[in-house]
Motif scaffolding. Structure first.
Motif, mmCIF file in Angstrom:
data_model
loop_
_atom_site.group_PDB
_atom_site.id
_atom_site.type_symbol
_atom_site.label_atom_id
_atom_site.label_comp_id
_atom_site.label_asym_id
_atom_site.label_seq_id
_atom_site.Cartn_x
_atom_site.Cartn_y
_atom_site.Cartn_z
ATOM 1 N N GLY A 138 99.917 -47.683 77.832
ATOM 2 C CA GLY A 138 99.680 -48.948 77.150
ATOM 3 C C GLY A 138 99.170 -48.753 75.739
ATOM 4 O O GLY A 138 99.563 -49.466 74.810
ATOM 5 N N LEU A 139 98.268 -47.769 75.562
ATOM 6 C CA LEU A 139 97.799 -47.444 74.217
ATOM 7 C C LEU A 139 98.957 -46.981 73.346
ATOM 8 O O LEU A 139 99.076 -47.365 72.180
ATOM 9 C CB LEU A 139 96.727 -46.348 74.309
ATOM 10 N N GLY A 140 99.830 -46.164 73.950
ATOM 11 C CA GLY A 140 101.021 -45.721 73.221
ATOM 12 C C GLY A 140 101.897 -46.893 72.825
ATOM 13 O O GLY A 140 102.446 -46.924 71.717
ATOM 14 N N ALA A 141 102.024 -47.898 73.713
ATOM 15 C CA ALA A 141 102.840 -49.072 73.403
ATOM 16 C C ALA A 141 102.280 -49.833 72.201
ATOM 17 O O ALA A 141 103.033 -50.327 71.357
ATOM 18 C CB ALA A 141 102.909 -49.995 74.623
ATOM 19 N N ALA A 142 100.941 -49.926 72.126
ATOM 20 C CA ALA A 142 100.312 -50.609 70.987
ATOM 21 C C ALA A 142 100.601 -49.863 69.690
ATOM 22 O O ALA A 142 100.915 -50.469 68.661
ATOM 23 C CB ALA A 142 98.810 -50.728 71.223
#
Length: 383
Positions: free
Chosen positions: A340-344
């Motif tokens: 999810g952090l990567g998606a941001a």
């Protein structure tokens, strides 16, 4: 019991997959940037990421069979909130509530799946995970044909799925409570458990988390931005893009089944090697081909990359016997939170350099699969 868990996982993740499936609608209705889209993913993933290892650690010592329907209740509340959300902060709150439901569901459900496995741990985890990924696959399809035509408020119809899952999980909780003695740490080690020095175990777990990180960031790039990429690059409709996303997500389901079956037969490490590093040629080519080739390549990528998860999870359970909930919390929760952090971050990148550049950058993530060489061959030790 495994089939019941798989169906519950299907319903749970089908509901959760509505969040990314709604991104094109939310972006248009609320004039959101790609960065704000990424923050919605982060809100969902971070609640699951932060809570899942905590839930798993706690329930390793104090199993909570009836926490399963309680977690689903949080998902239900998040669904109802999302259907009525009229502002961006409320959307973030709804995504976070759905993430809380995920954080409670996965550690305990994974423990029950192992308890019901009959010793075929890879197959049990793949069957459990197949339900979740099939739910993720049909979520966008249902969104395309129900939510897109009828609007955001139609999400409330999916509350029926959450209610059904709550009823089924109450039954699962009863079965788990009756078999709770068998789920204790001493009995949960199971066949194939090994004993390694603490430092080697922590190092191996760090490698596994890195591998899952590389897989999940790439998967997040497809789950969150694939529809935008298809619409922007090839000029197709939202419904057509959702259909292609569904095809990709179905390939993940098939890959999970194959990964669990093969890892039980040939071992975990060969599957981990192939599923991470083996996908590299296809990710490198993806940003430079036409629509038909893009769809074919994403199916191949989904098949190969998804086969890693059952092997990684069972390998980690062998590394950490008696910590089934914690392992599930780490790999269902923390590692997905990293995704999810990567998606941001990818959303921020897309705002500045475009969606295509996201896939060019992400294409090199499978190179991290080379780290598999640093993992100890615990299956030889167990033999």
């Amino acid at each position: 019991m495994l089939l019941t868990l798989s169906v519950c996982h299907l319903l749970n993740d089908m509901v959760q997959s509505l969040v990314p499936a709604l991104y094109p609608i939310l972006k248009e209705n609320y004039a959101l940037s790609f960065s704000q889209i990424g923050l919605i993913t982060l809100a969902f993933q971070c609640t699951a990421s932060l809570l899942q290892p905590v839930v798993g650690f706690y329930t390793d010592k104090r199993p909570a069979p009836y926490s399963l329907p309680v977690g689903m209740a949080s998902t239900l509340i998040g669904l109802l909130t999302l259907s009525q959300a009229a502002s961006y902060p409320v959307i973030l709150l709804a995504a976070a509530l759905i993430g809380v439901g995920s954080s409670v569901f996965h550690p305990e459900a994974s423990r029950v799946a192992r308890l019901a496995s009959g010793g075929r741990y890879g197959m049990a985890q793949s069957l459990f995970q197949v339900g979740g990924n099939f739910g993720q696959a049909i979520g966008p399809l249902l969104a395309a044909f129900i939510v897109v035509p009828h609007g955001q408020h139609s999400i409330v119809w999916f509350s029926a799925a959450a209610l059904l899952a709550m009823a089924m999980l109450t039954r699962v909780g009863g079965w788990y409570a009756r078999n709770q003695r068998n789920a204790g740490p001493k009995r949960s080690t199971g066949a194939g458990a090994v004993s390694l020095p603490r430092g080697k175990v922590l190092f191996a777990v760090a490698i596994l988390v890195t591998l899952i990180f590389s897989k999940n960031v790439y998967t997040a790039s497809l789950n969150s931005y694939y529809t935008f990429y298809l619409i922007e690059t090839f000029g197709i409709s939202i419904q057509a893009a959702q259909l292609y996303l569904f095809i990709y997500l179905v390939s993940i389901v098939v890959g999970l089944v194959l990964g669990g079956m093969v890892s039980d037969r040939v071992g975990r490490l060969p599957v981990i090697w192939f599923s991470i590093l083996g996908v590299l040629p296809f990710t490198l080519v993806l940003p430079y081909v036409g629509l038909t080739a893009t769809v074919i390549l994403t199916v191949i990528i989904g098949l190969i990359m998804s086969s890693a998860f059952p092997a990684i999870l069972v390998y980690a359970q062998q590394l950490m016997p008696g910590r089934i909930g914690l392992v599930a919390g780490i790999f269902f929760g923390f590692s997905f939170g990293l995704g999810g952090l990567g998606a941001a971050v990818l959303g921020e990148l897309a705002d500045h350099v475009g969606i295509r550049s996201v896939y060019i950058a992400c294409a090199y993530l499978p190179v991290l699969g080379i780290l598999t060489a640093l993992l100890p061959n615990i299956e030889k030790r167990a033999a």
